[in-house]
Write a protein that holds these residues in place. Structure first.
Motif, PDB file in Angstrom:
ATOM      1  N   LEU A   5       0.831  -1.184   0.000  1.00 40.16           N
ATOM      2  CA  LEU A   5       0.000   0.000   0.000  1.00 40.16           C
ATOM      3  C   LEU A   5       0.871   1.241   0.000  1.00 40.16           C
ATOM      4  CD1 LEU A   5      -2.632  -1.156   2.607  1.00 40.16           C
ATOM      5  CD2 LEU A   5      -2.747  -1.320   0.129  1.00 40.16           C
ATOM      6  N   SER A 117     -15.162  -3.850   1.829  1.00 43.06           N
ATOM      7  CA  SER A 117     -14.100  -2.843   1.787  1.00 43.06           C
ATOM      8  C   SER A 117     -14.339  -1.848   0.656  1.00 43.06           C
ATOM      9  CB  SER A 117     -12.740  -3.518   1.589  1.00 43.06           C
ATOM     10  OG  SER A 117     -12.418  -4.352   2.684  1.00 43.06           O
ATOM     11  N   GLY A 119     -12.064   1.353   0.739  1.00 45.31           N
ATOM     12  CA  GLY A 119     -10.700   1.829   0.541  1.00 45.31           C
ATOM     13  C   GLY A 119     -10.076   2.319   1.830  1.00 45.31           C
ATOM     14  N   LEU A 120      -8.762   2.183   1.929  1.00 40.23           N
ATOM     15  CA  LEU A 120      -8.004   2.723   3.054  1.00 40.23           C
ATOM     16  C   LEU A 120      -7.687   4.191   2.803  1.00 40.23           C
ATOM     17  CD1 LEU A 120      -5.517  -0.244   3.482  1.00 40.23           C
ATOM     18  CD2 LEU A 120      -7.239   0.433   5.154  1.00 40.23           C
ATOM     19  N   TRP A 248      -4.941   2.071  11.557  1.00 36.09           N
ATOM     20  CA  TRP A 248      -5.307   2.491  10.205  1.00 36.09           C
ATOM     21  C   TRP A 248      -6.803   2.766  10.131  1.00 36.09           C
ATOM     22  CZ3 TRP A 248      -8.965  -0.815   8.397  1.00 36.09           C
ATOM     23  CH2 TRP A 248      -8.936  -2.145   8.843  1.00 36.09           C
ATOM     24  N   GLY A 250     -10.156   3.383   7.293  1.00 33.21           N
ATOM     25  CA  GLY A 250     -10.658   3.191   5.942  1.00 33.21           C
ATOM     26  C   GLY A 250     -12.174   3.256   5.949  1.00 33.21           C
ATOM     27  N   ASN A 266     -14.921   4.891  -3.787  1.00 36.56           N
ATOM     28  CA  ASN A 266     -13.465   4.770  -3.778  1.00 36.56           C
ATOM     29  C   ASN A 266     -12.809   5.939  -4.505  1.00 36.56           C
ATOM     30  OD1 ASN A 266     -10.821   3.565  -5.308  1.00 36.56           O
ATOM     31  ND2 ASN A 266     -11.039   2.729  -3.244  1.00 36.56           N
ATOM     32  N   SER A 292      -6.103   3.137  -1.369  1.00 37.15           N
ATOM     33  CA  SER A 292      -6.058   1.766  -1.861  1.00 37.15           C
ATOM     34  C   SER A 292      -7.311   1.483  -2.663  1.00 37.15           C
ATOM     35  CB  SER A 292      -5.971   0.770  -0.698  1.00 37.15           C
ATOM     36  OG  SER A 292      -7.249   0.611  -0.087  1.00 37.15           O
ATOM     37  N   MET A 297      -7.521  -3.127  -0.077  1.00 40.32           N
ATOM     38  CA  MET A 297      -7.952  -3.035   1.318  1.00 40.32           C
ATOM     39  C   MET A 297      -8.376  -4.398   1.837  1.00 40.32           C
ATOM     40  SD  MET A 297     -10.897  -0.685   3.134  1.00 40.32           S
ATOM     41  CE  MET A 297     -11.168  -0.806   4.920  1.00 40.32           C
TER      42      MET A 297
END
Length: 319
Positions: A5, A117, A119-120, A248, A250, A266, A292, A297
């Motif tokens: 990442l 997911s 995105g981070l 982290w 996201g 995203n 990401s 992710m």
């Protein structure tokens, strides 16, 4: 990590390309989007979430409203989003603690299967700090002291199963030292007691430590991962090979959310993290912006589950 990442300025440049690569949006929210933050207002998750929400709203041309929904270590907020309609109108600002660590500690990982997911957006190291009166200046000296005085040292954390607790459990497993855990109801009282000399050390986010560091009541000896700016402090991994973790953040959505909605969200996150002024503001909080794809992710998420599951199993703290 196979899916490396990107965080920092390279990530921002890539995010700009992602956000501007296609002007067409297959999905557009018809009303304000709710972003659930599973912690109280004013904390690091809330502060970063609000910054991202504002920029995401600009991209979507629709207001993104942050709703704080705390309780059960973040699980209540996650469950609320998991049970919401998968129409993109309710999303979750996820953190490692409430979608990975807490479910593993509680032996209730079904919640992660009910979320998808998107995105981070950022990661932040923890700082390893000791009370001013403890005669250690480095991680190497801390390990030597702990081995010379087995069972005499202790560390405070925000509670059993908190990221800082598991960070020290991982440290103990990697080094073989004996350090007693003192759980608190939140990181703030743990840091207050550290400054008062009631506990020997702790791991915590950089912003939560600033006042006590400036007052000289505690001392930072290492970071658990790379920081967004050079802080002149070594990483734990400089002494303990392979040791690294970051908190982290996201965005996730209900599991059945359609692909075109996830893609638009995203791209909105890419737009959000492309703001250099925002990157500078968050860097002062110890957070490094990044971006990401949903697939990256998800792969990262699975790696986090594997890593923390092993730490939890070895420490024997699973409920």
């Amino acid at each position: 990590m196979k899916n490396k990442l990107k965080f920092g300025m390279m990530a921002i440049a890539g995010a700009i390309l992602t956000a501007t690569g296609s002007q067409a949006q297959d999905w557009k929210p018809e009303q304000p989007v709710r972003m659930i933050v599973a912690f109280a207002p004013g904390g690091p998750v809330d502060l970063v979430g609000r910054e991202i929400a504002q920029r995401l709203g600009e991209y979507l041309d629709q207001t993104v409203i942050v709703e704080n929904m705390g309780g059960a270590g973040g699980i209540i907020g996650a469950q609320h989003v998991a049970q919401a309609d998968p129409d993109g109108q309710t999303i979750f600002f996820a953190a490692a603690g409430n979608v990975v660590i807490r479910p593993l500690v509680d032996n209730n990982t079904d919640i992660a299967k009910q979320l998808r997911s998107v995105g981070l957006v950022s990661k932040s190291p923890h700082a390893m700090v000791v009370r001013d009166g403890l005669d250690v200046q480095t991680v190497e000296e801390l390990i030597a002291y702990a081995k010379a005085h087995p069972g005499e040292l202790n560390f405070g954390s925000a509670g059993t199963g908190a990221a800082a607790h598991l960070g020290f459990e991982m440290f103990k497993q990697a080094t073989g030292v004996e350090i007693e855990h003192i759980p608190y109801k939140g990181s703030a009282p743990a840091i207050v007691d550290l400054a008062a000399g009631a506990v020997d050390m702790s791991l915590s986010s950089i912003p939560s430590l600033t006042a006590m560091l400036e007052a000289g009541k505690i001392r930072m000896i290492a970071l658990t991962d790379e920081a967004p700016t050079d802080m002149g402090v070594p990483k734990v991994s400089d002494t303990v090979e392979g040791y690294a973790y970051s908190t982290w953040y996201g965005v996730m959505a209900p599991a059945e959310t359609a692909g075109n909605i996830v893609e638009t969200l995203n791209k909105g996150l890419a737009f959000a993290v492309s703001d250099k002024a925002l990157a500078e503001r968050l860097a002062k909080m110890g957070a490094k912006l990044g971006h990401s794809t949903p697939e990256e992710m998800e792969a990262f998420f699975e790696q986090e589950v594997t890593r923390w599951d092993a730490v939890i199993e070895a420490s024997g703290i699973r409920n």
